[in-house]
Design an enzyme around this catalytic site. Sequence first.
Site, PDB file in Angstrom:
ATOM      1  N   ARG A  20       0.828  -1.203   0.000  1.00 43.12           N
ATOM      2  CA  ARG A  20       0.000   0.000   0.000  1.00 43.12           C
ATOM      3  C   ARG A  20       0.866   1.258   0.000  1.00 43.12           C
ATOM      4  O   ARG A  20       0.524   2.254   0.640  1.00 43.12           O
ATOM      5  CB  ARG A  20      -0.954   0.016   1.199  1.00 43.12           C
ATOM      6  CG  ARG A  20      -1.951  -1.128   1.173  1.00 43.12           C
ATOM      7  CD  ARG A  20      -3.038  -0.949   2.202  1.00 43.12           C
ATOM      8  NE  ARG A  20      -3.959  -2.074   2.172  1.00 43.12           N
ATOM      9  CZ  ARG A  20      -4.195  -2.876   3.195  1.00 43.12           C
ATOM     10  NH1 ARG A  20      -3.605  -2.672   4.339  1.00 43.12           N
ATOM     11  NH2 ARG A  20      -5.047  -3.857   3.084  1.00 43.12           N
TER      12      ARG A  20
ATOM     13  N   ASP B  83      -3.585   4.173   3.535  1.00 43.79           N
ATOM     14  CA  ASP B  83      -3.417   3.760   2.156  1.00 43.79           C
ATOM     15  C   ASP B  83      -2.740   4.891   1.394  1.00 43.79           C
ATOM     16  O   ASP B  83      -3.376   5.873   1.034  1.00 43.79           O
ATOM     17  CB  ASP B  83      -4.793   3.453   1.568  1.00 43.79           C
ATOM     18  CG  ASP B  83      -4.680   2.650   0.289  1.00 43.79           C
ATOM     19  OD1 ASP B  83      -3.625   2.749  -0.379  1.00 43.79           O
ATOM     20  OD2 ASP B  83      -5.637   1.943  -0.044  1.00 43.79           O
TER      21      ASP B  83
ATOM     22  N   ARG C  93      -1.326   4.862  -1.511  1.00 41.06           N
ATOM     23  CA  ARG C  93      -1.204   4.667  -2.953  1.00 41.06           C
ATOM     24  C   ARG C  93      -1.654   5.899  -3.724  1.00 41.06           C
ATOM     25  O   ARG C  93      -2.541   6.629  -3.316  1.00 41.06           O
ATOM     26  CB  ARG C  93      -2.047   3.462  -3.384  1.00 41.06           C
ATOM     27  CG  ARG C  93      -1.441   2.182  -2.905  1.00 41.06           C
ATOM     28  CD  ARG C  93      -2.277   1.002  -3.281  1.00 41.06           C
ATOM     29  NE  ARG C  93      -3.496   0.947  -2.507  1.00 41.06           N
ATOM     30  CZ  ARG C  93      -4.275  -0.116  -2.443  1.00 41.06           C
ATOM     31  NH1 ARG C  93      -3.968  -1.180  -3.117  1.00 41.06           N
ATOM     32  NH2 ARG C  93      -5.360  -0.110  -1.722  1.00 41.06           N
TER      33      ARG C  93
ATOM     34  N   LYS D 144     -10.656   3.458  -4.268  1.00 37.85           N
ATOM     35  CA  LYS D 144      -9.925   3.410  -5.529  1.00 37.85           C
ATOM     36  C   LYS D 144     -10.774   4.014  -6.644  1.00 37.85           C
ATOM     37  O   LYS D 144     -10.273   4.762  -7.480  1.00 37.85           O
ATOM     38  CB  LYS D 144      -9.552   1.959  -5.851  1.00 37.85           C
ATOM     39  CG  LYS D 144      -8.491   1.825  -6.917  1.00 37.85           C
ATOM     40  CD  LYS D 144      -8.142   0.366  -7.163  1.00 37.85           C
ATOM     41  CE  LYS D 144      -7.209  -0.196  -6.116  1.00 37.85           C
ATOM     42  NZ  LYS D 144      -6.775  -1.579  -6.444  1.00 37.85           N
TER      43      LYS D 144
END
Length: 187
Positions: free
Chosen positions: A87, A119, A121, A147
Amino acid sequence: MPTEYGVVRAVVYRVGTGEPPEEHVALVVGDVAAAGSPVLARVHSECWTGEVMRSQKCDCRDQLDQAMRAVADAGMGLVVYLRQEGRGIGLGNKVRAYALQQEGADTVDANRILGFADDARRYDVAAAILRDLGVGRVALMTNNPNKVRGLVEAGIEVTERRALHAEPNEHNAEYLAVKVKRMGHEG
Ligand SMILES: [Zn+2]
């Protein structure tokens, strides 16, 4: 590149000016730029422990496999494979987090103890890769509503979310439950 999913076009993207450069990969099947309808897509974060070492602690390898199979079956689509382990916290920190989990912390708490966001990302990179490949509309294979939100905020139209289903095992059942309970994933 010939794979067990058939022939896949691998497009490598270099991001930033670091040395060595940050490299991400798009695995593409079919002429996605010419697709008239939303393109079947997954944005997948690297998991060396799960994908290479077949660690039983997560479902990453299973999800990647399902996504590649779906793209191959459709004859059209892509997987954006982001080289951001754990992550986005890196392999060393991920393994440190595993050690904390062995002492009783869950995956979210372990990252917090190490001082990382839940997270880290970055979906802007994925969105830029999709745009470069001529893909502005996707049917996204993910269980993670964050996401979807991240990609939409980065300018990609997500027309549909398609769930991926992992088989729990004795080592990852709790990890899968935490993703649902604490990270907003759909089960
Ligand atoms: Zn994993």
